[in-house]
Write a protein that holds these residues in place. Sequence first.
Motif, mmCIF file in Angstrom:
data_model
loop_
_atom_site.group_PDB
_atom_site.id
_atom_site.type_symbol
_atom_site.label_atom_id
_atom_site.label_comp_id
_atom_site.label_asym_id
_atom_site.label_seq_id
_atom_site.Cartn_x
_atom_site.Cartn_y
_atom_site.Cartn_z
ATOM 1 N N UNK A 76 0.813 -1.216 0.000
ATOM 2 C CA UNK A 76 0.000 0.000 0.000
ATOM 3 C C UNK A 76 0.851 1.274 0.000
ATOM 4 N N UNK A 77 0.398 2.225 -0.757
ATOM 5 C CA UNK A 77 1.119 3.503 -0.835
ATOM 6 C C UNK A 77 1.189 4.243 0.506
ATOM 7 N N UNK A 78 0.103 4.316 1.267
ATOM 8 C CA UNK A 78 0.178 5.110 2.500
ATOM 9 C C UNK A 78 1.292 4.641 3.434
ATOM 10 N N UNK A 79 1.446 3.314 3.536
ATOM 11 C CA UNK A 79 2.504 2.769 4.391
ATOM 12 C C UNK A 79 3.868 3.216 3.880
ATOM 13 N N UNK A 80 4.014 3.131 2.559
ATOM 14 C CA UNK A 80 5.303 3.502 1.973
ATOM 15 C C UNK A 80 5.549 5.000 2.096
ATOM 16 N N UNK A 81 4.492 5.784 1.938
ATOM 17 C CA UNK A 81 4.667 7.237 2.077
ATOM 18 C C UNK A 81 5.202 7.573 3.459
ATOM 19 N N UNK A 114 9.475 2.547 -7.209
ATOM 20 C CA UNK A 114 10.322 3.668 -6.809
ATOM 21 C C UNK A 114 10.057 4.890 -7.697
ATOM 22 N N UNK A 115 9.970 4.615 -8.979
ATOM 23 C CA UNK A 115 9.743 5.696 -9.922
ATOM 24 C C UNK A 115 8.410 6.408 -9.634
ATOM 25 N N UNK A 116 7.402 5.633 -9.295
ATOM 26 C CA UNK A 116 6.108 6.212 -8.896
ATOM 27 C C UNK A 116 6.301 7.241 -7.793
ATOM 28 N N UNK A 117 7.015 6.822 -6.767
ATOM 29 C CA UNK A 117 7.219 7.720 -5.621
ATOM 30 C C UNK A 117 8.073 8.929 -6.011
ATOM 31 N N UNK A 155 8.221 10.318 -8.907
ATOM 32 C CA UNK A 155 7.433 11.241 -9.722
ATOM 33 C C UNK A 155 6.470 12.051 -8.872
ATOM 34 N N UNK A 156 6.101 11.518 -7.737
ATOM 35 C CA UNK A 156 5.244 12.274 -6.816
ATOM 36 C C UNK A 156 6.072 13.143 -5.863
ATOM 37 N N UNK A 157 7.355 13.169 -6.117
ATOM 38 C CA UNK A 157 8.226 14.049 -5.329
ATOM 39 C C UNK A 157 8.405 13.609 -3.893
ATOM 40 N N UNK A 158 8.312 12.320 -3.641
ATOM 41 C CA UNK A 158 8.358 11.850 -2.255
ATOM 42 C C UNK A 158 9.744 11.481 -1.772
ATOM 43 N N UNK A 159 10.708 11.467 -2.677
ATOM 44 C CA UNK A 159 12.027 11.043 -2.230
ATOM 45 C C UNK A 159 13.067 12.122 -2.522
ATOM 46 N N UNK A 160 13.832 12.418 -1.502
ATOM 47 C CA UNK A 160 14.899 13.407 -1.617
ATOM 48 C C UNK A 160 16.217 12.666 -1.817
ATOM 49 N N UNK A 161 16.753 12.753 -3.029
ATOM 50 C CA UNK A 161 17.997 12.038 -3.292
ATOM 51 C C UNK A 161 19.224 12.937 -3.193
ATOM 52 N N UNK A 162 19.082 14.090 -2.551
ATOM 53 C CA UNK A 162 20.214 15.012 -2.538
ATOM 54 C C UNK A 162 21.412 14.458 -1.765
ATOM 55 N N UNK A 163 21.152 13.509 -0.851
ATOM 56 C CA UNK A 163 22.278 12.945 -0.089
ATOM 57 C C UNK A 163 22.834 11.681 -0.719
ATOM 58 N N UNK A 164 22.254 11.263 -1.839
ATOM 59 C CA UNK A 164 22.606 9.948 -2.356
ATOM 60 C C UNK A 164 24.078 9.839 -2.752
ATOM 61 N N UNK A 165 24.756 8.835 -2.193
ATOM 62 C CA UNK A 165 26.176 8.644 -2.477
ATOM 63 C C UNK A 165 26.451 7.386 -3.277
ATOM 64 N N UNK A 166 25.563 6.396 -3.115
ATOM 65 C CA UNK A 166 25.852 5.120 -3.756
ATOM 66 C C UNK A 166 24.591 4.513 -4.354
ATOM 67 N N UNK A 167 24.730 4.058 -5.598
ATOM 68 C CA UNK A 167 23.639 3.333 -6.251
ATOM 69 C C UNK A 167 24.124 1.920 -6.550
ATOM 70 N N UNK A 168 23.330 0.935 -6.167
ATOM 71 C CA UNK A 168 23.670 -0.454 -6.469
ATOM 72 C C UNK A 168 22.576 -1.043 -7.359
#
Length: 447
Positions: free
Chosen positions: A112-117, A134-137, A139-152
């Motif tokens: 469910x989205x509410x839990x994930x939000x 992830x892309x859904x979230x 696109x809704x602007x729910x994730x701040x990736x400004x601190x992201x250092x590593x992608x696996x």
Amino acid sequence: MSFENLDLHPAILHALQEAGYTEPTPIQAQAIPEIMAGHDLMASAQTGTGKTAAFTLPAINLLVTPHPARSRGPRILVLVPTRELAQQVNEAARKYGKFMRSRAVSIVGGMPYPVQNKLLSQPLDILVATPGRLLDHMERGRIDFSRLQMLVLDEADRMLDMGFMPDVERICAALPSERQTLMFSATFDGVIGKIALQLLKKPKSIHVAAPQTKHENIEQRLHFVDDLNHKNKLLEHLLIAPEVKQTIVFTSTKRHAELLSEDLIAAGHRAAALHGDMTQGARNRTLTKLRHGNVNVLVATDVAARGIDVAGISHVINYDLPKFAEDYVHRIGRTGRAGRKGTAISFAAHNERFALRKIEQFTGHRIEAAVIPGLEPQRKPQAAKPGAKHGHKHGSGKFTGNKFGGNKFDDNKKSGFKPRQNQSYGGQKRRDDGKPSFKPRGNRNFA
Ligand code: ADP
Ligand code: MG
């Protein structure tokens, strides 16, 4: 070589000790120093070789140093092809990060989205996700990736096969470009290699290849089968053997997994299906039952069973051969976990020899054919006997229609196999020894 040589934080070493890991696996020994030195990485190694820890340990180690930014978005993002894998990586991150203050969250489809939000609104360090949701979230602007250092990217080849690459590429484009990117894949041949070169910056490349020596603890054999009736009899015979503790039976489709598990349950087995059409909750419950031994025959499809790590799985049965040779390796890797012995048994129709050859080439290992007295294959005579021409798709590997309707055709006379009792359906049949017996229902129509 020991984990102490790898410069990991003492809190991580402590967690590894608790997990009972004494030394790094080859992929870990090679990948961890490169990752800790800050390099991008493309790494391939067989299933079951410890790739999860190979990236999770250095990822967690990164968290030892606080991030200067005030924001609270993830510092590490792990993209995986399936929900099960997301859960496993998430659990691994928690296990290895147990003595550190790090927060791992997984975001997958079917929840469910509410839990994930809510999960995403709290500070987090590690985000494990399947690309679509992830892309859904994002696109809704729910994730701040400004601190992201590593992608696996874990099991990148599988994400490609499953059609996730456009999503993955869009996600990558939205992440800070100065990140470190790690890509794990069974292979870097073909398209996936090209994608790697696009996504990675001056990557170090690690390939741990030892196909011939891998799976030494897994005994592999195969049975040639005449038809479905024969398959079902073999399956029944195998499942009631005392050395068979827990089994994963692989079928080629979700539907077949569902129906075969129903038949096995009707025959008194503690069976369950696992496939991609089930809700996440149902899948989790099934896996929990498997872990606790409340289910001992799991009938699964490739994607759903990928990455399952249950030590009690003594047997893998390829009821249908996998479509891709590589899937064979993933399938049999579900047994022989945690240093135990395992057995992998494949059923192959006579005209599937080419597929078998491809599997053998891929693994570098010959799979010996075995026979069970009384259940030997009866290669169809060239000139079919009168009455034997029953329109059965003989060993086509596709078995259109009547998938489990083996009883329709009485092969017993030909094979000399004596059924234990008259075929009858609908009741729970138990053998005298208390072991359930499997009687496939006849005339299942799949059309
Ligand atoms: P892969 O992703 O390569 O298929 P996993 O990361 O799922 O493999 O690891 C397979 C199993 O090996 C897991 O049960 C994991 O806990 C275990 N494992 C990983 N690294 C080690 C290690 N260094 N020592 C002992 N067991 C390990
Ligand atoms: Mg893995």
